[in-house]
Design a protein around this motif. Sequence first.
Motif, PDB file in Angstrom:
ATOM      1  N   MET A  92      -9.420  12.492  -6.408  1.00  0.00           N
ATOM      2  CA  MET A  92      -8.625  12.125  -5.222  1.00  0.00           C
ATOM      3  C   MET A  92      -9.309  12.696  -3.979  1.00  0.00           C
TER       4      MET A  92
ATOM      5  N   GLY B 143      -1.510  19.311  -5.137  1.00  0.00           N
ATOM      6  CA  GLY B 143      -0.739  18.211  -4.547  1.00  0.00           C
ATOM      7  C   GLY B 143      -0.828  18.124  -3.042  1.00  0.00           C
TER       8      GLY B 143
ATOM      9  N   THR C 244      -4.073  15.607   0.210  1.00  0.00           N
ATOM     10  CA  THR C 244      -4.541  14.283  -0.220  1.00  0.00           C
ATOM     11  C   THR C 244      -3.524  13.233   0.245  1.00  0.00           C
TER      12      THR C 244
ATOM     13  N   GLN D 105       2.107  11.239  -2.168  1.00  0.00           N
ATOM     14  CA  GLN D 105       2.404  10.799  -3.533  1.00  0.00           C
ATOM     15  C   GLN D 105       1.844  11.800  -4.559  1.00  0.00           C
ATOM     16  N   ASP D 106       0.707  12.399  -4.238  1.00  0.00           N
ATOM     17  CA  ASP D 106       0.154  13.446  -5.102  1.00  0.00           C
ATOM     18  C   ASP D 106       1.104  14.643  -5.163  1.00  0.00           C
TER      19      ASP D 106
ATOM     20  N   THR E 135       4.243  14.771  -7.467  1.00  0.00           N
ATOM     21  CA  THR E 135       4.140  15.069  -8.897  1.00  0.00           C
ATOM     22  C   THR E 135       4.018  16.572  -9.167  1.00  0.00           C
ATOM     23  N   THR E 136       3.945  17.388  -8.114  1.00  0.00           N
ATOM     24  CA  THR E 136       3.794  18.834  -8.309  1.00  0.00           C
ATOM     25  C   THR E 136       5.103  19.557  -8.013  1.00  0.00           C
TER      26      THR E 136
END
Length: 255
Positions: free
Chosen positions: A1, A57, A60, A63-64, A67-68
Amino acid sequence: MQILQGAHPHQSAGVGEHAGTAVLLLHGITSTPQMVRPVAQHLADQGFAVSSPLLPGHGTTWQDMATTRYADWLAATVSSLEALRAEHETVVGFGVSMGGALLSDVAARRPELVDALVLVNPAFAATDWRLKVIPHVKSLVPVAQALADDIRRAGPPRELAYRWTPLKAFDSFVEQWPRLVRQLPDVHQPVLLVRSRHDRIVPPVSAETLLGAIGSEDVTVRWLEDSGHVAPLDHDAEELIALTTQFVGRMEHGH
């Protein structure tokens, strides 16, 4: 990413008389190491070892980050401190907002990893009604508008941070607050608490909670009179840098 331009982690080895002292600098939630770079750069220029990791997360896309969770950010903080401790006699943590909360968590539970703390507008509590509804809406609403860029000074640099806050990730931090406050009496390291007079993100109750509970007998409180939440990028950045450098120097010479 792909990491956003300017958001990369920053690390430099210590040189000369200060080589035995390292400072870990942690950014806030949704932010990046760019937020603390002026402080990191100055400390590195003075010869201290510095490390400004990019928390999982971050840096970037939002959305990254979605997930964290807090556990991921805490694990990254612990591993960064372990790496610095392995090579340096003195390790000082510098954290803004959630960065400060993460450092207090490690200081209480793994005191051997960090010798002193610089906490800049640390987040442990809030009065914002919106935080109370997050647990109820986080499954329905994935993001809310960002907390970024609370800076009074006009012009660049602005804070490099997400424009949106993933609510499940954010709530994973907020739900830690009661535990973080409960273990503040276990924090015995020297603390420099730096507060911005015009912080619109973290309310005064957060610092008052910290001061009322912390176990350390060596606590210094300093106010930045012309700064918002993101103090390292605001009007009083030079003062913050000077306070931090002086404090780190004091810790280096046997606390």
